[in-house]
Design a protein around this motif. Structure first.
Motif, PDB file in Angstrom:
ATOM      1  N   TYR A  60      -5.014  -4.598   8.929  1.00  0.00           N
ATOM      2  CA  TYR A  60      -4.961  -3.221   8.427  1.00  0.00           C
ATOM      3  C   TYR A  60      -6.333  -2.678   8.040  1.00  0.00           C
ATOM      4  O   TYR A  60      -6.426  -1.681   7.334  1.00  0.00           O
ATOM      5  CB  TYR A  60      -4.009  -3.137   7.230  1.00  0.00           C
ATOM      6  CG  TYR A  60      -2.587  -3.446   7.594  1.00  0.00           C
ATOM      7  CD1 TYR A  60      -1.896  -2.636   8.490  1.00  0.00           C
ATOM      8  CD2 TYR A  60      -1.932  -4.563   7.083  1.00  0.00           C
ATOM      9  CE1 TYR A  60      -0.595  -2.927   8.854  1.00  0.00           C
ATOM     10  CE2 TYR A  60      -0.625  -4.860   7.448  1.00  0.00           C
ATOM     11  CZ  TYR A  60       0.039  -4.031   8.327  1.00  0.00           C
ATOM     12  OH  TYR A  60       1.321  -4.313   8.699  1.00  0.00           O
ATOM     13  N   VAL A  79      -6.852   1.049   6.251  1.00  0.00           N
ATOM     14  CA  VAL A  79      -7.389   1.147   4.878  1.00  0.00           C
ATOM     15  C   VAL A  79      -8.672   1.988   4.894  1.00  0.00           C
ATOM     16  O   VAL A  79      -8.875   2.856   4.050  1.00  0.00           O
ATOM     17  CB  VAL A  79      -7.667  -0.263   4.290  1.00  0.00           C
ATOM     18  CG1 VAL A  79      -8.419  -0.162   2.968  1.00  0.00           C
ATOM     19  CG2 VAL A  79      -6.363  -1.032   4.077  1.00  0.00           C
ATOM     20  N   GLU A  90      -0.031  -8.203   2.287  1.00  0.00           N
ATOM     21  CA  GLU A  90       0.128  -7.561   3.604  1.00  0.00           C
ATOM     22  C   GLU A  90      -0.973  -6.523   3.813  1.00  0.00           C
ATOM     23  O   GLU A  90      -1.613  -6.471   4.855  1.00  0.00           O
ATOM     24  CB  GLU A  90       1.508  -6.889   3.703  1.00  0.00           C
ATOM     25  CG  GLU A  90       1.769  -6.375   5.112  1.00  0.00           C
ATOM     26  CD  GLU A  90       2.980  -5.452   5.218  1.00  0.00           C
ATOM     27  OE1 GLU A  90       3.465  -5.313   6.345  1.00  0.00           O
ATOM     28  OE2 GLU A  90       3.423  -4.882   4.208  1.00  0.00           O
ATOM     29  N   THR A  91      -1.203  -5.706   2.795  1.00  0.00           N
ATOM     30  CA  THR A  91      -2.198  -4.627   2.894  1.00  0.00           C
ATOM     31  C   THR A  91      -3.598  -5.174   3.101  1.00  0.00           C
ATOM     32  O   THR A  91      -4.416  -4.556   3.773  1.00  0.00           O
ATOM     33  CB  THR A  91      -2.195  -3.784   1.599  1.00  0.00           C
ATOM     34  OG1 THR A  91      -0.848  -3.608   1.183  1.00  0.00           O
ATOM     35  CG2 THR A  91      -2.831  -2.451   1.806  1.00  0.00           C
ATOM     36  N   THR A  92      -3.897  -6.336   2.495  1.00  0.00           N
ATOM     37  CA  THR A  92      -5.266  -6.858   2.572  1.00  0.00           C
ATOM     38  C   THR A  92      -5.460  -7.777   3.782  1.00  0.00           C
ATOM     39  O   THR A  92      -6.431  -8.515   3.840  1.00  0.00           O
ATOM     40  CB  THR A  92      -5.634  -7.614   1.285  1.00  0.00           C
ATOM     41  OG1 THR A  92      -4.633  -8.608   1.056  1.00  0.00           O
ATOM     42  CG2 THR A  92      -5.702  -6.699   0.092  1.00  0.00           C
ATOM     43  N   GLY A 139      -2.517   6.326   0.472  1.00  0.00           N
ATOM     44  CA  GLY A 139      -3.232   5.732  -0.659  1.00  0.00           C
ATOM     45  C   GLY A 139      -3.650   6.788  -1.657  1.00  0.00           C
ATOM     46  O   GLY A 139      -3.672   7.981  -1.364  1.00  0.00           O
ATOM     47  N   ILE A 185      -2.633   1.380  -2.479  1.00  0.00           N
ATOM     48  CA  ILE A 185      -1.828   1.732  -1.303  1.00  0.00           C
ATOM     49  C   ILE A 185      -0.383   1.893  -1.780  1.00  0.00           C
ATOM     50  O   ILE A 185       0.213   0.954  -2.302  1.00  0.00           O
ATOM     51  CB  ILE A 185      -1.929   0.638  -0.210  1.00  0.00           C
ATOM     52  CG1 ILE A 185      -3.399   0.445   0.213  1.00  0.00           C
ATOM     53  CG2 ILE A 185      -1.056   0.978   0.986  1.00  0.00           C
ATOM     54  CD1 ILE A 185      -4.089   1.653   0.767  1.00  0.00           C
ATOM     55  N   ILE A 227       3.298   2.296   3.339  1.00  0.00           N
ATOM     56  CA  ILE A 227       2.772   1.850   4.631  1.00  0.00           C
ATOM     57  C   ILE A 227       3.910   1.852   5.653  1.00  0.00           C
ATOM     58  O   ILE A 227       5.044   1.486   5.335  1.00  0.00           O
ATOM     59  CB  ILE A 227       2.112   0.441   4.490  1.00  0.00           C
ATOM     60  CG1 ILE A 227       1.445   0.019   5.793  1.00  0.00           C
ATOM     61  CG2 ILE A 227       3.097  -0.607   4.051  1.00  0.00           C
ATOM     62  CD1 ILE A 227       0.557  -1.210   5.630  1.00  0.00           C
ATOM     63  N   MET A 251      -0.762   4.884   6.664  1.00  0.00           N
ATOM     64  CA  MET A 251      -0.968   4.307   5.333  1.00  0.00           C
ATOM     65  C   MET A 251      -1.278   5.407   4.322  1.00  0.00           C
ATOM     66  O   MET A 251      -2.107   6.276   4.582  1.00  0.00           O
ATOM     67  CB  MET A 251      -2.130   3.308   5.406  1.00  0.00           C
ATOM     68  CG  MET A 251      -2.203   2.387   4.223  1.00  0.00           C
ATOM     69  SD  MET A 251      -3.551   1.202   4.388  1.00  0.00           S
ATOM     70  CE  MET A 251      -2.736  -0.181   5.144  1.00  0.00           C
ATOM     71  N   SER A 273      -2.975  -5.053  -5.109  1.00  0.00           N
ATOM     72  CA  SER A 273      -2.526  -4.794  -3.729  1.00  0.00           C
ATOM     73  C   SER A 273      -1.850  -6.044  -3.166  1.00  0.00           C
ATOM     74  O   SER A 273      -2.293  -7.159  -3.422  1.00  0.00           O
ATOM     75  CB  SER A 273      -3.713  -4.437  -2.840  1.00  0.00           C
ATOM     76  OG  SER A 273      -4.384  -3.334  -3.368  1.00  0.00           O
ATOM     77  N   ASN A 275     -10.288  -5.658   1.249  1.00  0.00           N
ATOM     78  CA  ASN A 275      -9.990  -5.564  -0.191  1.00  0.00           C
ATOM     79  C   ASN A 275     -11.210  -5.116  -0.998  1.00  0.00           C
ATOM     80  O   ASN A 275     -11.207  -5.147  -2.214  1.00  0.00           O
ATOM     81  CB  ASN A 275      -9.481  -6.911  -0.718  1.00  0.00           C
ATOM     82  CG  ASN A 275     -10.404  -8.048  -0.335  1.00  0.00           C
ATOM     83  OD1 ASN A 275     -11.501  -7.807   0.184  1.00  0.00           O
ATOM     84  ND2 ASN A 275      -9.986  -9.268  -0.561  1.00  0.00           N
TER      85      ASN A 275
END
Length: 448
Positions: free
Chosen positions: A373, A377, A367-369, A22, A32, A35, A20, A364, A357
């Motif tokens: 992950y 993160v 998916e990222t939150t 960022g 982000i 990924i 990932m 964001s 988050n």
């Protein structure tokens, strides 16, 4: 984009490897920008057991992250977990040569370095030395001793220990994949950074990260890390149980768990049935959802009970050590239906599902939150912090103290520095963590 602005976290898990990328935006939140993930082939219960397959999986994840962000990845911060991780409490002290001077960062470095020299069991190495509370000349419960006067500086430490061979194997995989290893972080600490708020850490909270191969635990109280543990069970064990209990293949068991799985058998009615296609030319199998959730329930109860045992070992029953904020469950396993209710029922503690988050920018994507992950993160956040502290140290080193009188000798040295490029890049004072990372790199370079 400057290289200092971006950071890369590499989460080498049992089921997936996530890279990932960022960066910090102008509001101090993390965006982000790339990924990449791949199926993890050579890792079992958080420990590398096939170097070649792990290298290939890392390269796939890195390539995907690079094409997603349009950036080239050079160095990464890697998370470390696995059943070989253990933690211990340790107290140590130093007697300062000059008590008339105030305590500074160097004194704390000296004290932490002393703890790094602790004799471990054969084949073990200290990963983190985390100071908890300090004592200055017997005065207890000091969180920040810098700037105080005192002759004897004492501290309680939370020491995290892991197996040298396992750490070396991860380092070898990262280097062979063509990457630099900038730091190693304990995965529960990374996940905690991503999903916990400062208020929760102050009130007392247990973070439970249910991954594929292991379940990681980190306990905070008064804003300080108090206990860490790695339990060698995770989502894969649940899949394995479904596979055995229903006599189906692993792929189908995993899909069943994700789509229809529940940790609470009472939720399903007797007549709810799922039909699974049979293997080549065989009849399809019919499985009742009630039976499926009974299998899942039995294993999840075991995982939560193991976690609760660790929380009791920390001393949760004592009034002073009570975890007011309860538990936060994250990781891929946190997506299991009714897990929150079951955890509350077994432990009697307030529980919420942790989404990473807490420090992410508002735009964001979903998916990222996802709890899936949380570790990745957290590793990006750690990497950004790491770079920021390095940068601040450099700035401190470069700026002369204007208020003090300038020593002619110092002036000469500065002129000499300007003439020589090498001296210009004089290294700034490193944190213990940087020193450890450097030693670790040398260690890897010397390993055949």
């Amino acid at each position: 984009m400057e290289e200092n602005d971006i950071a890369v976290g590499l989460d080498i898990g049992t089921t997936k490897i996530v890279a990932m990328i960022g960066r910090k935006n102008e509001y101090g939140k993390v965006e982000i920008i790339g990924i990449g993930k791949s199926k993890s082939m050579g890792v079992h219960r958080g420990v590398v057991n096939n170097i070649t397959q792990t290298i290939q999986s890392i390269q796939l994840a890195i390539q995907e992250a690079e094409s997603d962000s349009g950036l080239k990845i050079k160095d990464v911060v890697v998370g470390i977990a696995g059943q070989h991780i253990r933690s211990l409490q340790h107290s140590d002290y130093i007697t300062r040569p000059n008590p008339d001077e105030v305590i500074d960062a160097d004194d704390i470095h000296t004290l932490c370095n002393q703890v790094h020299k602790l004799v471990m069991l054969p084949g073990e190495e200290i990963i983190h030395v985390l100071p908890q509370e300090f004592k200055v000349d017997g005065q207890a419960e000091i969180k920040e001793p810098i700037g105080m006067y005192g002759g004897r500086l004492e501290a309680n430490f939370h020491v995290v220990v892991g197996q040298v061979s396992s750490i070396r194997n991860i380092g070898r995989c990262v280097k062979s994949a063509g990457l630099e290893l900038s730091a190693v972080t304990l995965e529960p600490l990374a996940s905690a950074n991503a999903v916990l708020s400062q208020e929760e850490k102050e009130a007392g909270v247990a973070l439970i990260d249910i991954g594929g191969g292991t379940t990681d635990l980190a306990i905070f109280k008064d804003g300080i890390i108090r206990h860490t543990a790695v339990i060698p069970f995770g989502g894969n064990v649940i899949t394995e149980d479904i596979k055995e209990g229903c006599s189906i293949i692993e792929k189908q068991a995993e899909l069943l768990k994700i789509k229809f799985g529940s940790a609470w058998p009472g939720e399903n009615k007797e007549n709810e049935i799922v039909s699974i296609p049979g293997l080549r030319g065989r009849e399809p199998k019919e499985i009742t959802l009630k039976n499926l959730s009974k299998v899942i329930h039995a294993r999840v109860v075991e995982i939560i009970e193991q976690v609760f045992l660790e929380i009791k070992n920390y001393g949760h029953e004592e009034q002073k050590k009570k975890l007011i904020a309860g538990m936060v469950i994250t990781g891929g396993g946190a997506q299991l239906k009714h897990l929150k209710q079951l955890a509350e029922y077994i432990t009697g503690m307030d529980t919420r599902i942790g989404y990473p988050n807490e420090h992410l920018a508002g735009n964001s994507d979903t998916e990222t939150t996802s709890p899936l992950y949380a570790t990745a993160v957290g590793l990006v956040l750690n990497s950004l912090e790491h770079k920021k502290s390095q940068f601040q140290e450099q700035v401190k080193f470069k700026e002369p103290d204007k208020s003090s009188e300038i020593d002619p000798q110092m002036e000469e040295m500065e002129e000499g520095d300007q003439n020589s490029d090498e001296k210009k890049q004089k290294p700034f004072r490193k944190s213990i963590f940087d020193k450890w990372a450097e030693k670790f790199k040398d260690f890897l370079d010397n390993a055949e």
